[in-house]
Design a protein around this motif. Structure first.
Motif, PDB file in Angstrom:
ATOM      1  N   VAL A 101       0.837  -1.205   0.000  1.00 35.90           N
ATOM      2  CA  VAL A 101       0.000   0.000   0.000  1.00 35.90           C
ATOM      3  C   VAL A 101       0.875   1.259   0.000  1.00 35.90           C
ATOM      4  N   SER A 102       1.925   1.265   0.811  1.00 36.96           N
ATOM      5  CA  SER A 102       2.814   2.436   0.886  1.00 36.96           C
ATOM      6  C   SER A 102       3.525   2.684  -0.437  1.00 36.96           C
ATOM      7  N   ALA A 105       1.199   3.979  -3.226  1.00 38.08           N
ATOM      8  CA  ALA A 105       0.950   5.420  -3.117  1.00 38.08           C
ATOM      9  C   ALA A 105       2.159   6.213  -3.596  1.00 38.08           C
ATOM     10  N   ALA A 106       3.353   5.779  -3.216  1.00 36.83           N
ATOM     11  CA  ALA A 106       4.576   6.493  -3.623  1.00 36.83           C
ATOM     12  C   ALA A 106       4.796   6.409  -5.130  1.00 36.83           C
ATOM     13  N   GLY A 108       2.951   6.946  -7.475  1.00 32.62           N
ATOM     14  CA  GLY A 108       2.321   8.009  -8.247  1.00 32.62           C
ATOM     15  C   GLY A 108       3.317   9.035  -8.750  1.00 32.62           C
ATOM     16  N   HIS A 115       7.507   3.393  -9.406  1.00 32.49           N
ATOM     17  CA  HIS A 115       6.611   3.818 -10.480  1.00 32.49           C
ATOM     18  C   HIS A 115       6.627   2.825 -11.649  1.00 32.49           C
ATOM     19  N   ASP A 160      -7.148  -4.217  -4.291  1.00 27.58           N
ATOM     20  CA  ASP A 160      -6.136  -3.322  -3.718  1.00 27.58           C
ATOM     21  C   ASP A 160      -6.731  -2.419  -2.643  1.00 27.58           C
ATOM     22  N   MET A 164      -6.075  -1.541   1.792  1.00 24.97           N
ATOM     23  CA  MET A 164      -5.883  -0.258   2.446  1.00 24.97           C
ATOM     24  C   MET A 164      -6.827  -0.113   3.642  1.00 24.97           C
TER      25      MET A 164
END
Length: 198
Positions: A101-102, A105-106, A108, A115, A160, A164
């Protein structure tokens, strides 16, 4: 032919590090675990460990790649039941769920090492799920008023997204939403395929 020489040894050590990190994060959590513990397990100093990766973020991204690869080997099919099994396994390895999850988010940020991983991962998974859904639609076991490509994106979002939510509330059942989506998409009058299956 097996790789030999320094390159082959380096690749073997890198794999050893990634497997150790997977085990440590799974057992002790991602945020609460020091990379020094991973290094100790591999007989390295922390700088020695980092010699094999471009950065800490690169190491964590490669751990996710290893997690995905081991999941693919255990679950080669791409069906909703596969996703249910994967999220079930996630409840036993919350540190890896937290890492996923972390890093998602990163990812993006196009400059982040994760990425590329996620940019490659999602189209492949969506196409595999869409292929399964097309077959179900052709067999009449699923409504066909929404294109399978769009439904595949929905399934991935559910799988996904529930992870979260589960990180915040561990009482949530991560499997149930996937089965619920399948039931919602079943045409009226079509019975379930079996107890416990979606």
């Amino acid at each position: 032919m097996a790789k030999r020489g320094p390159y082959g040894k380096g690749q073997a050590k890198r794999k050893e590090i990634l497997m150790a990190a997977l085990e440590v994060f799974a057992a002790e959590g991602y945020r609460g675990t020091s990379l020094r513990k991973v290094a100790d397990r591999c007989g390295l100093s922390l700088p020695g460990l980092m010699h094999y990766f471009e950065s800490k973020e690169d190491l964590l991204t490669q751990v996710l790649r290893m997690r995905d690869e081991t999941a693919r080997l255990r679950h080669p099919e791409h069906t909703p039941e596969t996703y249910r099994r994967i999220v079930r396994e996630g409840t036993a390895t919350p540190g890896l769920v937290e890492l996923f999850v972390s890093m998602a988010a990163a990812a993006g940020d196009p400059r982040h090492p994760a990425h590329g991983h996620f940019a490659e991962r999602y189209p492949v998974i969506r196409e595999q799920v869409a292929a399964f859904l097309r077959v179900r639609m052709d067999e009449g076991g699923m409504r066909s008023d929404v294109p399978p490509e769009r439904l595949a994106a929905l399934f991935v979002a559910v799988a996904d997204g529930i992870q979260m939510q589960w990180l915040v509330d561990r009482s949530m059942d991560m499997e149930q939403p996937i089965g619920d989506v399948m039931r919602l998409l079943r045409p009226a009058g079509v019975p379930a395929e079996g107890e416990g299956r979606c």
